[in-house]
Design a protein around this motif. Structure first.
Motif, short mmCIF file in Angstrom:
data_model
loop_
_atom_site.label_atom_id
_atom_site.label_comp_id
_atom_site.label_asym_id
_atom_site.label_seq_id
_atom_site.Cartn_x
_atom_site.Cartn_y
_atom_site.Cartn_z
N VAL A 281 0.93 -1.07 -0.10
CA VAL A 281 0.05 0.16 0.12
C VAL A 281 0.82 1.12 0.01
O VAL A 281 0.58 2.21 -0.71
CB VAL A 281 -1.03 0.01 1.43
N ALA A 282 1.81 1.28 0.80
CA ALA A 282 2.90 2.35 0.87
C ALA A 282 3.65 2.59 -0.56
O ALA A 282 3.53 4.09 -0.73
CB ALA A 282 3.99 2.15 1.95
N VAL A 283 3.79 1.66 -1.14
CA VAL A 283 4.58 1.69 -2.42
C VAL A 283 3.63 2.33 -3.36
O VAL A 283 3.93 3.19 -4.10
CB VAL A 283 5.30 0.40 -2.96
N ASP A 284 2.39 1.79 -3.40
CA ASP A 284 1.29 2.44 -4.34
C ASP A 284 1.16 3.84 -3.87
O ASP A 284 1.12 4.85 -4.88
CB ASP A 284 0.00 1.73 -3.92
N TRP A 285 0.97 4.22 -2.53
CA TRP A 285 0.67 5.70 -2.22
C TRP A 285 1.85 6.51 -2.72
O TRP A 285 1.60 7.61 -3.15
CB TRP A 285 0.69 5.64 -0.92
N ALA A 286 3.06 6.24 -2.33
CA ALA A 286 4.27 6.84 -2.91
C ALA A 286 4.41 7.12 -4.33
O ALA A 286 4.69 8.15 -4.90
CB ALA A 286 5.65 6.22 -2.45
#
Lengths: 254, 162
Positions: free
Chosen positions: A33-38
């Motif tokens: 999720v964090a990678v997607d968000w970034a």
């Protein structure tokens, strides 16, 4: 084990354990999720403008199509009421996200981040923008497990869009391949034919695309042809799926 | 003494949580079939190290959770892991004095028997995988045994879990 396989009494226990496991799955999912968000936050402005432009164009096109659709839907409703046939609309939709967790490599299961708290039910059909994805097999309060149509133990009732020939699309366990068994050699079926749900199992709504015939092998000595199809939904790439509800509660029509 | 007991539970619990996370972590397609049985490794280790605290009950509970994680029929992993724990507890004095590669062989045997039981269960309900790659995890699990053993032993000594 027998009880779980034959009956459905243990779904409650499974649901309770799934609550305990949800934080764990959430944790495993978090980096993704964090990678997607970034990825979303750190896009260039020009990219965003481009994307916005294409999306706007697409929306216009879709709106034009929608105008026609409204007319067709009205006409369809009128005709059906003339025929007095039972009608089931599948209209209400909810978007669920797939969680990045793995299952048994020999099955095709995915984890959804919506559960019975959002009204997900056992056997709930799942779609994406391009076709049928699968159905829900276990529901917990916060999350649910769904089986893709490519799972070896999954079968989808379909018909050929071109001529209405009924068939069953079985999963093979391979990511992009369905098998259509029991098609006689002389049947009118061609590579490229679109298979849509026939609604016969009363699980899936009628008329959604499932797969496209990709390969037909005719073996003269065998009674049936070997027919394979490729799912239209992007099963291995999809991030978000749609859960569809019947418009009004039409349980009585089942 | 009581506080120490609690403390030890924390370490054991954490090791299980990490093992569960590793079980669920998405891997690329080619690596997925060879995913080691992390839970089995952790259970075997704790059964060897603390046979009076970790046993069949813990293994059964962990197995039940694994069933839900894998979406498999409830009781499949619970039964097999409980049996693994039972065998380990039965032979723990003998296994403890083995050298590390001999222990890895024992782990290989244990995981093979686990997979054999699972394929029987799956065969009964007609879901047995046909691919021979099914047996790969027993090999990867055995290869990972030395590392797991050393890491968990160091952790156990550091936090004085007895």
């Amino acid at each position: 084990m027998t009880v779980d396989h034959r009956q459905r009494h243990l779904e409650g226990i499974r649901a309770v354990i799934s609550i305990a496991i949800f934080p764990l799955q959430y944790m495993v999912n978090l980096p993704f999720v964090a990678v997607d968000w970034a990825d979303e936050v750190l896009t260039f402005r020009s990219n965003l403008i481009d994307e916005n432009r294409t999306l706007r164009k697409k929306q216009q096109l879709l709106e034009v199509k929608l105008q026609k659709l409204a007319f067709f839907e009205q006409e369809n409703r009128r005709l059906r009421s003339m025929l007095q046939s039972a009608k089931r609309d599948w209209e209400k939709v909810l978007i669920a996200e797939l969680m990045a967790v793995d299952f048994d490599p020999f099955k095709r299961l995915v984890q959804l981040n919506k559960g019975s708290n959002e009204g997900v039910f056992d056997g709930h059909p799942i779609l994406d923008a391009n076709g049928i994805v699968g159905q829900v097999i276990h529901v917990g309060p916060l999350s649910s497990t769904a089986m893709l149509i490519t799972d070896p133990s999954h079968a989808t009732p379909v018909h050929v869009n071109r001529n209405g020939l009924r068939a069953i699309a079985m999963g093979t366990g391979e990511p992009n391949r369905l098998e259509i068994p029991h098609i006689p050699n002389s049947t009118d079926i061609q590579v490229g034919d679109l298979l849509v749900t026939s609604g016969l199992g009363l699980r899936f709504p009628l008329g959604y695309p499932v797969a496209r015939i990709s390969e037909i092998k005719l073996v003269p000595s065998e009674a049936y042809a070997q027919v394979y199809a490729e799912p239209t939904a992007h099963l291995e790439r999809t991030q978000e799926v749609l859960l569809v509800w019947p418009e009004s509660s039409t349980e009585g029509n089942r | 003494m009581h506080a120490q007991m609690k403390h030890g539970n924390g370490i054991i619990f954490t090791s299980f949580v990490i093992a569960f996370a590793l079980t669920m972590l998405p891997l690329p397609e080619w690596a997925e079939v060879g995913r080691p049985e992390w839970i089995t490794l952790v259970i075997i280790y704790w059964c060897l190290a603390l046979p009076e605290r970790i046993g069949v009950g813990v293994a059964w509970t962990a197995g039940l959770m694994l069933d839900v994680i894998h979406g498999s029929i409830l009781g499949q992993y619970a039964l097999t892991l409980a049996l693994i724990a039972y065998f380990t507890l039965h032979f723990y004095q003998r296994i403890r004095i083995y050298r590390i590669w001999q222990q890895a062989l024992v782990v290989l045997m244990l995981v093979l028997s686990e997979q054999l039981m699972i394929i029987w269960i799956k065969g009964v309900i007609d879901q047995a995988p046909e691919s021979r790659l099914y047996w790969l995890p027993s090999l990867t699990t055995a290869l990972l045994w030395p590392w797991t053993y050393h890491i968990l032993r160091d952790l156990r000594r550091k936090f004085r879990v007895h």
